[in-house]
Design an enzyme around this catalytic site. Structure first.
Site, PDB file in Angstrom:
ATOM      1  N   GLY A  19       0.821  -1.209   0.000  1.00 41.48           N
ATOM      2  CA  GLY A  19       0.000   0.000   0.000  1.00 41.48           C
ATOM      3  C   GLY A  19       0.855   1.258   0.000  1.00 41.48           C
ATOM      4  O   GLY A  19       2.084   1.192  -0.036  1.00 41.48           O
ATOM      5  N   TYR A  22     -15.996   3.676   8.246  1.00 41.50           N
ATOM      6  CA  TYR A  22     -14.539   3.480   8.261  1.00 41.50           C
ATOM      7  C   TYR A  22     -14.004   3.732   9.678  1.00 41.50           C
ATOM      8  O   TYR A  22     -13.261   2.925  10.232  1.00 41.50           O
ATOM      9  CB  TYR A  22     -13.884   4.417   7.246  1.00 41.50           C
ATOM     10  CG  TYR A  22     -12.379   4.477   7.316  1.00 41.50           C
ATOM     11  CD1 TYR A  22     -11.593   3.415   6.866  1.00 41.50           C
ATOM     12  CD2 TYR A  22     -11.713   5.598   7.837  1.00 41.50           C
ATOM     13  CE1 TYR A  22     -10.203   3.471   6.934  1.00 41.50           C
ATOM     14  CE2 TYR A  22     -10.336   5.661   7.916  1.00 41.50           C
ATOM     15  CZ  TYR A  22      -9.586   4.598   7.457  1.00 41.50           C
ATOM     16  OH  TYR A  22      -8.210   4.652   7.527  1.00 41.50           O
ATOM     17  N   ALA A  75      -5.626  -2.482   5.311  1.00 43.28           N
ATOM     18  CA  ALA A  75      -6.942  -1.938   5.669  1.00 43.28           C
ATOM     19  C   ALA A  75      -7.775  -1.711   4.416  1.00 43.28           C
ATOM     20  O   ALA A  75      -7.248  -1.667   3.299  1.00 43.28           O
ATOM     21  CB  ALA A  75      -6.774  -0.612   6.421  1.00 43.28           C
ATOM     22  N   TYR A  76      -9.063  -1.608   4.649  1.00 48.73           N
ATOM     23  CA  TYR A  76      -9.980  -1.157   3.600  1.00 48.73           C
ATOM     24  C   TYR A  76     -10.064   0.350   3.810  1.00 48.73           C
ATOM     25  O   TYR A  76     -10.716   0.817   4.742  1.00 48.73           O
ATOM     26  CB  TYR A  76     -11.329  -1.839   3.789  1.00 48.73           C
ATOM     27  CG  TYR A  76     -12.403  -1.514   2.759  1.00 48.73           C
ATOM     28  CD1 TYR A  76     -12.110  -0.896   1.539  1.00 48.73           C
ATOM     29  CD2 TYR A  76     -13.732  -1.845   3.005  1.00 48.73           C
ATOM     30  CE1 TYR A  76     -13.105  -0.625   0.609  1.00 48.73           C
ATOM     31  CE2 TYR A  76     -14.730  -1.582   2.081  1.00 48.73           C
ATOM     32  CZ  TYR A  76     -14.408  -0.968   0.893  1.00 48.73           C
ATOM     33  OH  TYR A  76     -15.403  -0.689  -0.023  1.00 48.73           O
ATOM     34  N   THR A  77      -9.348   1.119   2.975  1.00 52.59           N
ATOM     35  CA  THR A  77      -9.130   2.549   3.253  1.00 52.59           C
ATOM     36  C   THR A  77     -10.018   3.487   2.435  1.00 52.59           C
ATOM     37  O   THR A  77      -9.904   4.704   2.572  1.00 52.59           O
ATOM     38  CB  THR A  77      -7.655   2.925   3.002  1.00 52.59           C
ATOM     39  OG1 THR A  77      -7.287   2.491   1.690  1.00 52.59           O
ATOM     40  CG2 THR A  77      -6.742   2.275   4.025  1.00 52.59           C
ATOM     41  N   LYS A 121     -12.257   0.963  12.172  1.00 48.36           N
ATOM     42  CA  LYS A 121     -10.882   1.117  12.640  1.00 48.36           C
ATOM     43  C   LYS A 121     -10.844   1.167  14.170  1.00 48.36           C
ATOM     44  O   LYS A 121      -9.934   0.632  14.799  1.00 48.36           O
ATOM     45  CB  LYS A 121     -10.261   2.394  12.053  1.00 48.36           C
ATOM     46  CG  LYS A 121     -10.026   2.376  10.550  1.00 48.36           C
ATOM     47  CD  LYS A 121      -8.952   1.400  10.100  1.00 48.36           C
ATOM     48  CE  LYS A 121      -7.573   1.767  10.564  1.00 48.36           C
ATOM     49  NZ  LYS A 121      -6.538   0.839  10.011  1.00 48.36           N
ATOM     50  N   TRP A 180      -4.799  12.217   6.916  1.00 43.33           N
ATOM     51  CA  TRP A 180      -4.597  12.931   5.650  1.00 43.33           C
ATOM     52  C   TRP A 180      -3.284  12.515   4.960  1.00 43.33           C
ATOM     53  O   TRP A 180      -2.462  13.351   4.592  1.00 43.33           O
ATOM     54  CB  TRP A 180      -4.609  14.444   5.890  1.00 43.33           C
ATOM     55  CG  TRP A 180      -5.922  15.012   6.331  1.00 43.33           C
ATOM     56  CD1 TRP A 180      -6.928  14.392   7.009  1.00 43.33           C
ATOM     57  CD2 TRP A 180      -6.365  16.374   6.148  1.00 43.33           C
ATOM     58  NE1 TRP A 180      -7.956  15.275   7.248  1.00 43.33           N
ATOM     59  CE2 TRP A 180      -7.633  16.491   6.742  1.00 43.33           C
ATOM     60  CE3 TRP A 180      -5.794  17.506   5.548  1.00 43.33           C
ATOM     61  CZ2 TRP A 180      -8.361  17.688   6.737  1.00 43.33           C
ATOM     62  CZ3 TRP A 180      -6.507  18.692   5.559  1.00 43.33           C
ATOM     63  CH2 TRP A 180      -7.770  18.782   6.139  1.00 43.33           C
ATOM     64  N   ASP A 186      -4.344 -13.039   3.685  1.00 48.78           N
ATOM     65  CA  ASP A 186      -5.599 -12.287   3.688  1.00 48.78           C
ATOM     66  C   ASP A 186      -6.108 -12.274   5.124  1.00 48.78           C
ATOM     67  O   ASP A 186      -6.583 -13.300   5.629  1.00 48.78           O
ATOM     68  CB  ASP A 186      -6.615 -12.948   2.739  1.00 48.78           C
ATOM     69  CG  ASP A 186      -7.904 -12.133   2.630  1.00 48.78           C
ATOM     70  OD1 ASP A 186      -8.164 -11.296   3.530  1.00 48.78           O
ATOM     71  OD2 ASP A 186      -8.640 -12.330   1.650  1.00 48.78           O
TER      72      ASP A 186
HETATM   73  N1  LIG Z   1      -4.607   7.023   3.766  1.00 46.90           N
HETATM   74  C1  LIG Z   1      -4.885   7.823   4.794  1.00 46.90           C
HETATM   75  O1  LIG Z   1      -5.118   9.026   4.643  1.00 46.90           O
HETATM   76  C2  LIG Z   1      -4.902   7.250   6.193  1.00 46.90           C
HETATM   77  C3  LIG Z   1      -5.247   8.082   7.254  1.00 46.90           C
HETATM   78  C4  LIG Z   1      -5.253   7.558   8.549  1.00 46.90           C
HETATM   79  C5  LIG Z   1      -4.909   6.227   8.770  1.00 46.90           C
HETATM   80  N2  LIG Z   1      -4.603   5.434   7.712  1.00 46.90           N
HETATM   81  C6  LIG Z   1      -4.257   4.030   7.974  1.00 46.90           C
HETATM   82  O2  LIG Z   1      -2.913   3.806   7.564  1.00 46.90           O
HETATM   83  C7  LIG Z   1      -2.762   2.480   7.047  1.00 46.90           C
HETATM   84  C8  LIG Z   1      -2.103   2.529   5.673  1.00 46.90           C
HETATM   85  O3  LIG Z   1      -2.909   3.299   4.802  1.00 46.90           O
HETATM   86  P1  LIG Z   1      -2.608   3.371   3.241  1.00 46.90           P
HETATM   87  O4  LIG Z   1      -3.165   4.663   2.765  1.00 46.90           O
HETATM   88  O5  LIG Z   1      -1.188   3.006   2.960  1.00 46.90           O
HETATM   89  O6  LIG Z   1      -3.572   2.208   2.720  1.00 46.90           O
HETATM   90  P2  LIG Z   1      -3.576   1.453   1.307  1.00 46.90           P
HETATM   91  O7  LIG Z   1      -2.724   2.192   0.329  1.00 46.90           O
HETATM   92  O8  LIG Z   1      -5.005   1.208   0.977  1.00 46.90           O
HETATM   93  O9  LIG Z   1      -2.814   0.095   1.651  1.00 46.90           O
HETATM   94  C9  LIG Z   1      -3.428  -0.955   2.355  1.00 46.90           C
HETATM   95  C10 LIG Z   1      -2.871  -2.253   1.810  1.00 46.90           C
HETATM   96  O10 LIG Z   1      -3.527  -3.336   2.502  1.00 46.90           O
HETATM   97  C11 LIG Z   1      -3.923  -4.301   1.526  1.00 46.90           C
HETATM   98  N3  LIG Z   1      -5.077  -5.074   2.007  1.00 46.90           N
HETATM   99  C12 LIG Z   1      -6.399  -4.765   1.925  1.00 46.90           C
HETATM  100  N4  LIG Z   1      -7.162  -5.747   2.441  1.00 46.90           N
HETATM  101  C13 LIG Z   1      -6.302  -6.710   2.874  1.00 46.90           C
HETATM  102  C14 LIG Z   1      -6.479  -7.974   3.482  1.00 46.90           C
HETATM  103  N5  LIG Z   1      -7.705  -8.462   3.728  1.00 46.90           N
HETATM  104  N6  LIG Z   1      -5.389  -8.713   3.790  1.00 46.90           N
HETATM  105  C15 LIG Z   1      -4.141  -8.250   3.522  1.00 46.90           C
HETATM  106  N7  LIG Z   1      -3.916  -7.051   2.932  1.00 46.90           N
HETATM  107  C16 LIG Z   1      -4.970  -6.288   2.606  1.00 46.90           C
HETATM  108  C17 LIG Z   1      -4.290  -3.451   0.329  1.00 46.90           C
HETATM  109  O11 LIG Z   1      -4.382  -4.241  -0.833  1.00 46.90           O
HETATM  110  P3  LIG Z   1      -5.375  -3.744  -2.029  1.00 46.90           P
HETATM  111  O12 LIG Z   1      -4.915  -2.363  -2.404  1.00 46.90           O
HETATM  112  O13 LIG Z   1      -5.169  -4.772  -3.090  1.00 46.90           O
HETATM  113  O14 LIG Z   1      -6.750  -3.728  -1.442  1.00 46.90           O
HETATM  114  C18 LIG Z   1      -3.157  -2.450   0.321  1.00 46.90           C
HETATM  115  O15 LIG Z   1      -2.011  -2.942  -0.349  1.00 46.90           O
HETATM  116  C19 LIG Z   1      -4.157   1.868   7.083  1.00 46.90           C
HETATM  117  O16 LIG Z   1      -4.283   1.078   8.224  1.00 46.90           O
HETATM  118  C20 LIG Z   1      -5.099   3.055   7.169  1.00 46.90           C
HETATM  119  O17 LIG Z   1      -6.300   2.745   7.825  1.00 46.90           O
HETATM  120  C21 LIG Z   1      -4.574   5.912   6.447  1.00 46.90           C
END
Ligand SMILES: NC(=O)c1ccc[n+]([C@@H]2O[C@H](COP(=O)([O-])OP(=O)(O)OC[C@H]3O[C@@H](n4cnc5c(N)ncnc54)[C@H](OP(=O)(O)O)[C@@H]3O)[C@@H](O)[C@H]2O)c1
Length: 283
Positions: free
Chosen positions: A11, A128, A63-65, A132, A153, A39
């Site tokens: 991710g 979401y 995560a499902y983001t 979380k 963000w 998974d």
């Molecule tokens: N992005 C933000 O602004 C933000 C803000 C606050 C907190 N966070 C937290 O920070 C973390 C990283 O965020 P990110 O933006 O890097 O997220 P991301 O780009 O969506 O990366 C998440 C990764 O997890 C994989 N994944 C999804 N479902 C899975 C499963 N069942 N088993 C194993 N892997 C799975 C995804 O694969 P697929 O892409 O193939 O689904 C993706 O590679 C997350 O926990 C998120 O909740 C993010």
């Protein structure tokens, strides 16, 4: 040699986190898994794979983001973000591993006037956020040696994000409409990765808030991106969240107080504007 397993390694955060952990933690093997390898929705599979690898630390950033997607697919949001985290926690518990979990400002309702501290009461406005938060609770109940890092963000070179979306839209249209009634701190995945590495070096436990310094609205963030990219000709119109009418409600004020991180590790992430400029300069 210590072994760290990062789940969600492909991710946006994961792709920056892995090399930073590898370079900043000595005598540590860092292994990255994503959906191809594990998974986390599947309990027995998750438990046996973690049990076979026997890492000392599991970092769950899978995560499902898609915040609006979660609103429409409630069950899937809970399957990944809540139940998935529970499975990871159970797998780690069996082998006595520490668990690090990335959580979000969206567990707060935004009604507080000041930045949120770690002990403020959560009250999510969207699915979401609820999923979380449930993940946080499952982890706290199961693994004593846990580290919950709430951030917000995020943008980074390896994923779709607000900065890339503003730049793409600016190439396609002369006027952009951006919400001006949500305040937070844009956070660069590279800087966040440094904070995660620092918390690991200190073997920190409990909840920590981590975000770049300074605050802005999405509108001000958008203006800054365009100005820094010499695209000022594209005009930006401030709009309300109500006018945008997205499926998931967002907090109007979700700035995270990061003093605890600073007190624990000495790390204070630079101002968001400086980080954005570095991100843009890297192309
Ligand atoms: N992005 C933000 O602004 C933000 C803000 C606050 C907190 N966070 C937290 O920070 C973390 C990283 O965020 P990110 O933006 O890097 O997220 P991301 O780009 O969506 O990366 C998440 C990764 O997890 C994989 N994944 C999804 N479902 C899975 C499963 N069942 N088993 C194993 N892997 C799975 C995804 O694969 P697929 O892409 O193939 O689904 C993706 O590679 C997350 O926990 C998120 O909740 C993010």
């Amino acid at each position: 040699m210590k072994r760290i397993l990062v789940i969600g390694a492909q991710g946006m955060l994961g792709k920056d986190l892995l090399p930073i952990l590898r370079s900043s933690l000595k005598e540590t093997e860092v292994i990255g898994w994503d959906l191809e390898e594990i998974d986390i929705r599947h309990e027995s599979d998750t438990l046996s794979k973690i049990g076979n690898l026997r890492p000392h630390i599991v970092i769950n950033i899978a995560a499902y983001t898609d915040v609006d997607g979660c609103e429409k697919n409630r069950d899937e949001a809970f399957r990944v973000n809540a139940e998935g985290t529970k499975h990871v926690a159970e797998g780690a518990k069996e082998i006595g591993a520490k668990v690090v979990y990335l959580s979000t400002d969206y567990i707060f309702d935004g009604k507080k006037k000041e930045p949120y501290i770690e002990t403020d009461l959560p009250c999510p406005l969207n699915v979401y956020g609820w999923s979380k938060l449930k993940g946080e609770e499952y982890l706290q109940e199961r693994v004593e040696d846990h580290l919950i890092i709430r951030t917000q963000w995020l943008y980074g070179r390896h994923g779709k994000n607000f900065v890339s979306s503003v730049l793409r839209q600016a190439r396609e249209k002369p006027v952009l409409s951006i919400v001006d009634d949500q305040t937070g701190s844009p956070t660069y995945t590279v800087d966040l990765s440094g904070a995660i590495a620092a918390l690991l070096r200190y073997d920190s436990r409990g909840i920590f808030h981590a975000a770049n310094d300074g605050v802005c609205t999405w509108y001000a963030f958008g203006q800054f991106i365009l100005k820094s990219s010499r695209m000022e000709k594209v005009s930006v119109v401030p709009i309300s969240s109500e006018a945008l009418s997205r499926p998931a409600a967002r907090p109007s004020q979700s700035v995270l107080d990061t003093r605890k991180l600073r007190q624990e590790t000495g790390v204070r992430l630079r101002h968001w504007s400086e980080a954005v400029q570095e991100y843009l300069a890297a192309g």
